[in-house]
Design an enzyme around this catalytic site. Structure first.
Site, PDB file in Angstrom:
ATOM      1  N   GLU A   1       0.832  -1.207   0.000  1.00 37.36           N
ATOM      2  CA  GLU A   1       0.000   0.000   0.000  1.00 37.36           C
ATOM      3  C   GLU A   1       0.869   1.261   0.000  1.00 37.36           C
ATOM      4  O   GLU A   1       1.863   1.342   0.744  1.00 37.36           O
ATOM      5  CB  GLU A   1      -0.905  -0.028   1.234  1.00 37.36           C
TER       6      GLU A   1
ATOM      7  N   LYS B   1      -9.285   3.300  -2.628  1.00 37.42           N
ATOM      8  CA  LYS B   1      -9.646   2.478  -1.470  1.00 37.42           C
ATOM      9  C   LYS B   1     -11.071   2.804  -1.045  1.00 37.42           C
ATOM     10  O   LYS B   1     -11.470   3.985  -0.980  1.00 37.42           O
ATOM     11  CB  LYS B   1      -8.676   2.750  -0.321  1.00 37.42           C
TER      12      LYS B   1
ATOM     13  N   CYS C   1      -5.860  -3.676   2.118  1.00 40.41           N
ATOM     14  CA  CYS C   1      -5.643  -3.708   3.564  1.00 40.41           C
ATOM     15  C   CYS C   1      -6.935  -3.828   4.378  1.00 40.41           C
ATOM     16  O   CYS C   1      -7.482  -4.902   4.523  1.00 40.41           O
ATOM     17  CB  CYS C   1      -4.840  -2.482   3.988  1.00 40.41           C
TER      18      CYS C   1
ATOM     19  N   LEU D   1      22.178   0.788  31.693  1.00 42.22           N
ATOM     20  CA  LEU D   1      21.984  -0.619  32.047  1.00 42.22           C
ATOM     21  C   LEU D   1      21.956  -0.745  33.561  1.00 42.22           C
ATOM     22  O   LEU D   1      22.993  -0.676  34.229  1.00 42.22           O
ATOM     23  CB  LEU D   1      23.113  -1.460  31.440  1.00 42.22           C
ATOM     24  N   SER D   2      20.757  -0.932  34.101  1.00 42.29           N
ATOM     25  CA  SER D   2      20.574  -0.853  35.554  1.00 42.29           C
ATOM     26  C   SER D   2      20.847  -2.158  36.274  1.00 42.29           C
ATOM     27  O   SER D   2      20.944  -2.173  37.498  1.00 42.29           O
ATOM     28  CB  SER D   2      19.137  -0.418  35.860  1.00 42.29           C
ATOM     29  N   GLY D   3      20.922  -3.250  35.558  1.00 46.89           N
ATOM     30  CA  GLY D   3      21.016  -4.545  36.212  1.00 46.89           C
ATOM     31  C   GLY D   3      19.660  -5.153  36.487  1.00 46.89           C
ATOM     32  O   GLY D   3      19.558  -6.218  37.102  1.00 46.89           O
ATOM     33  N   GLY D   4      18.603  -4.475  36.006  1.00 44.12           N
ATOM     34  CA  GLY D   4      17.249  -4.987  36.168  1.00 44.12           C
ATOM     35  C   GLY D   4      16.737  -5.641  34.904  1.00 44.12           C
ATOM     36  O   GLY D   4      17.374  -5.628  33.842  1.00 44.12           O
TER      37      GLY D   4
ATOM     38  N   ASP E   1      14.162  -4.941  32.836  1.00 44.01           N
ATOM     39  CA  ASP E   1      13.752  -4.141  31.686  1.00 44.01           C
ATOM     40  C   ASP E   1      14.938  -3.732  30.823  1.00 44.01           C
ATOM     41  O   ASP E   1      14.917  -3.905  29.594  1.00 44.01           O
ATOM     42  CB  ASP E   1      12.974  -2.908  32.145  1.00 44.01           C
TER      43      ASP E   1
END
Length: 711
Positions: free
Chosen positions: A45, A114, A175, A359-362, A364
């Site tokens: 499309e 469409k 679509c 990078l928190s170590g968690g 997420d």
């Protein structure tokens, strides 16, 4: 021997307003289709201008340049002797339409607008286009001079018509028209259309492919026919990822399928099918024949062209495509692949030098890091397979556009483009610092470890100098206001540091450019508002912003085995914590305690609020049916009111969310997907009173029933 045809459909990684790039990808798809022997090619499309132009559809330039690209296609040698279907926006009688243009040998046969526009969720087609609401009506469209001079045509048919070749009939739907109850293919099939085409701009969402495939199969399962599905793929400049997966089916069975996630800019699939199989299928249904005999006719546009070939005439047997099982990815694979492909498109098209992730170590930020690692693996796989575009883009990203560099190892490539940083404070634990360091080493990222206590102390000193008071944490005797302010100070300081490092890290490594900052707030925390406004959740892009905590845990469990990373077990076993308050022998801050609800519960609330479209009272009645066997009516009421209260007071935070990969149908992204107020009466006085009245009534009924049972 039948009438055998080779048909081609494709997925193209088009980019909004990238007319030159879009043209090149269209031409490449035509070359590949022709090389495979196809005589008909279908594209996605709005492929000429890109689907996600949005308010650029108001601009005359978008239509002008689309016509210019079409003119190039009409005159291209590659497009000769092939029936070609492309998508572009067109203004007809001063009205804007989303259209398909079908042409053959420099002649436009039909412009098909469409008829049913997508206007929910991520889609706003009615904002820019008008639906063609005149079924089976075709009228003349006056062509621009640049086209009429080339084609020697002044006008072409415009409207709801079909193409009839010497040997078959082709009908178009686009679509959303496949998803509507009264789809065009139903009526086209009864009028003798044998080949149906669908050109889409359909984005990825969990398990959405199942729905799409079921509809495509169903389109020809009852009435027969050949169905071609084309789709946009990649990130064309928005929060969604178009997941490709072109398909070809016949009489309800899929005979060809393209990839759902890949770094290929152009993917073409073909099938050899027999028109006689469609005719035989339909001829065995007397009831269909009775309906078809009285079906209203579509305007037919004649194409002096033959799609099929007769093996008896050529003397060469054809290998017909046979039904095959559809390939589906698990949700964990969808998380691994979809956001990774989206990130690669964003990275290469933004001309950035890589990513920076706090990078928190968690769990997420670990998930975000794994998605970047997955992206690096995909880049290496594609580069080693010889994909010239991926190799070119990889050289550009690492700052060596003129070198002979080819990514061969994902950790090595990761070390060049992925930068991580652990931003510790006195409230951080050695466990999270250790996990972050070990994960960075396993993935290969360029890792920095720092303490930011001095930054936080400097802010507090400024405040104390001016106000002559110094806030304290709750565990040190401070108030809730002080406690929250101290947490937010740490969080917002991380954002400032993140952007400073993102702008300067490449400089320290002797490279030009800057890094994109990645966010790592999941959809549930956004829904609840459990994040600090303008903290390290504020980023350039967030690959997990549409994914729930529950699904992320499953993804990490999957990645532990799939990527052979035993370190991930430590992330799964650790309790989620923001580490913004001091740790004492009696107190450790944890997310679910802070929120007053679990992540699993948040997923339920999110589904009811958005997908099931429940207000507070509707949510209570639904949850009473689900939870009433374990909880009292007042307990259910209290949980609902708690969620709605915190959702309400934090709704304003969703207005500043970084662009997040859309994946969950209950995403609260206010920027496009979830259009709701950001200022509420958080007391919900009328709604909460109705909930309390209903809970009291249910409690009374339970007590009366219990009394009767005792008697």
């Amino acid at each position: 021997m039948g009438h055998q045809v080779i048909l081609a459909t494709c997925a193209l990684n088009q980019w909004a307003l990238d007319f030159q790039g879009n043209l090149e990808r269209i031409l490449e798809s035509v070359r590949l289709a022709k090389k495979a022997g196809a005589r008909f090619r279908l594209g996605p499309e709005l492929e000429i201008c890109g689907y996600g132009c949005n308010d650029h559809f108001y601009e005359g330039d978008t239509y002008l340049h689309s016509w210019e690209v079409l003119r190039t296609l009409l005159g291209a040698e590659e497009c000769a002797d092939m029936l070609i279907d492309v998508g572009m926006p067109i203004v007809h009688k001063n009205v804007k339409y989303n259209c398909r243009v079908i042409f053959l040998n420099s002649k436009i046969l039909l412009i098909r607008p469409k008829m049913f526009l997508a206007n929910d969720g991520n889609y706003r087609e009615m904002r820019w286009f008008t639906a063609w609401d005149r079924p089976r009506v075709v009228e003349d469209h006056v062509l621009p001079r640049m086209i009429s001079e080339l084609c020697l045509q002044d006008t072409v048919p415009f409207g709801d018509g079909v193409i009839t070749t010497i040997d078959t009939v082709i009908g178009t739907e686009m679509c959303e028209e496949l998803f509507t109850p009264n789809s065009p293919h139903i009526h086209q099939g009864l009028d003798g259309v044998e080949i149906f085409t669908n050109s889409s701009g359909s984005h990825h969402e969990f398990r959405k492919l199942h729905t799409r495939v079921d509809l495509i199969r169903g389109a020809t399962a009852k009435s027969g026919g050949i169905y071609l599905y084309a789709n946009q793929k990649g990130c064309d400049g928005e929060r969604v990822y178009y997941d490709g997966c072109p398909l070809i089916s016949i009489n309800g069975s899929v005979v060809a399928q393209g990839s759902q996630f890949s770094l290929k800019d152009v993917e073409v699939i073909t099938s050899t099918v027999d028109l006689e199989d469609v005719r035989s299928f339909r001829g065995s249904q007397p009831s269909r024949g009775a309906q078809a005999a009285s079906a209203p006719a579509y305007p037919r546009v004649r194409a002096e062209f033959v799609l099929s070939h007769d093996p008896l005439a050529t003397g060469a047997p054809s290998k017909l495509s046979v039904p095959r099982e559809v390939t589906y990815h698990t949700p964990e694979e969808e998380i691994r692949l979809g956001p990774a492909c989206w990130l690669w498109d964003y990275l290469r098209r933004s001309k950035s030098g890589g990513f920076f992730l706090p990078l928190s170590g968690g769990l997420d930020s670990c998930s975000t890091a794994l998605i970047v690692s997955s992206m690096c693996r995909l880049v290496v796989e594609s580069a080693q397979a010889g994909d010239p575009q991926v190799i070119k883009d990889a050289r550009q990203v690492v700052g060596e556009p003129d070198s002979d560099y080819i990514p061969a190892d994902s950790k090595e490539f990761c070390s060049r483009i992925f930068h991580t940083c652990y931003m510790g404070t006195e409230n951080s634990s050695t466990e999270t610092r250790s996990r972050a360091e070990k994960l960075a080493k396993e993935l290969g990222s360029f890792h920095v470890d720092l303490n930011m206590d001095g930054v936080v102390a400097a802010f507090l000193t400024v405040f104390e100098t001016i106000m002559h008071k110094r806030p304290r944490f709750k565990v040190h005797g401070g108030s809730q206001t002080e406690n929250l302010a101290l947490q937010n100070l740490q969080a917002r300081s991380r954002m400032v540091l993140a952007y400073m490092f993102a702008q300067l890290l490449l400089w320290t490594r002797g490279r030009p450019g800057a890094l994109l900052v990645l966010g790592s707030a999941n959809v549930d925390e956004t829904l609840r508002g459990y994040f600090t406004k303008y903290d390290c959740s504020s980023a350039d892009v967030n690959p997990i912003g549409g994914i729930s905590k529950t699904d992320l845990r499953k993804f990490i469990r999957y990645a532990e085995t799939e990527f052979e990373l035993p370190i991930l077990r430590e992330f799964l076993d650790a309790p989620p914590t923001a580490e913004l308050e001091p740790i004492t022998k009696d107190y450790i801050q944890t997310d679910e305690v802070d929120m007053g609800m679990t992540y699993d519960q948040l997923s339920v609330y999110g589904y009811l609020r958005k997908v099931a479209k429940c207000g507070p009272f509707g949510m209570f009645t639904k949850l009473w049916n689900d939870w009433g066997h374990e909880l009292s009516p007042t307990e259910v009421a209290a949980r609902v009111k708690r969620f709605v209260f915190f959702y309400s007071i934090n709704r304003h935070k969703t207005t500043i969310l970084p662009p997040s990969y859309h994946m969950s149908p209950y995403s609260p992204d206010d920027n496009r997907f979830d259009l709701r107020p950001f200022l509420y009466n958080a007391g919900w006085t009328w709604q909460f009173r109705k909930i309390d009245e209903a809970a009291a009534k249910l409690t009374k009924a339970q007590e009366e029933n219990a009394g009767k049972g005792a008697a």
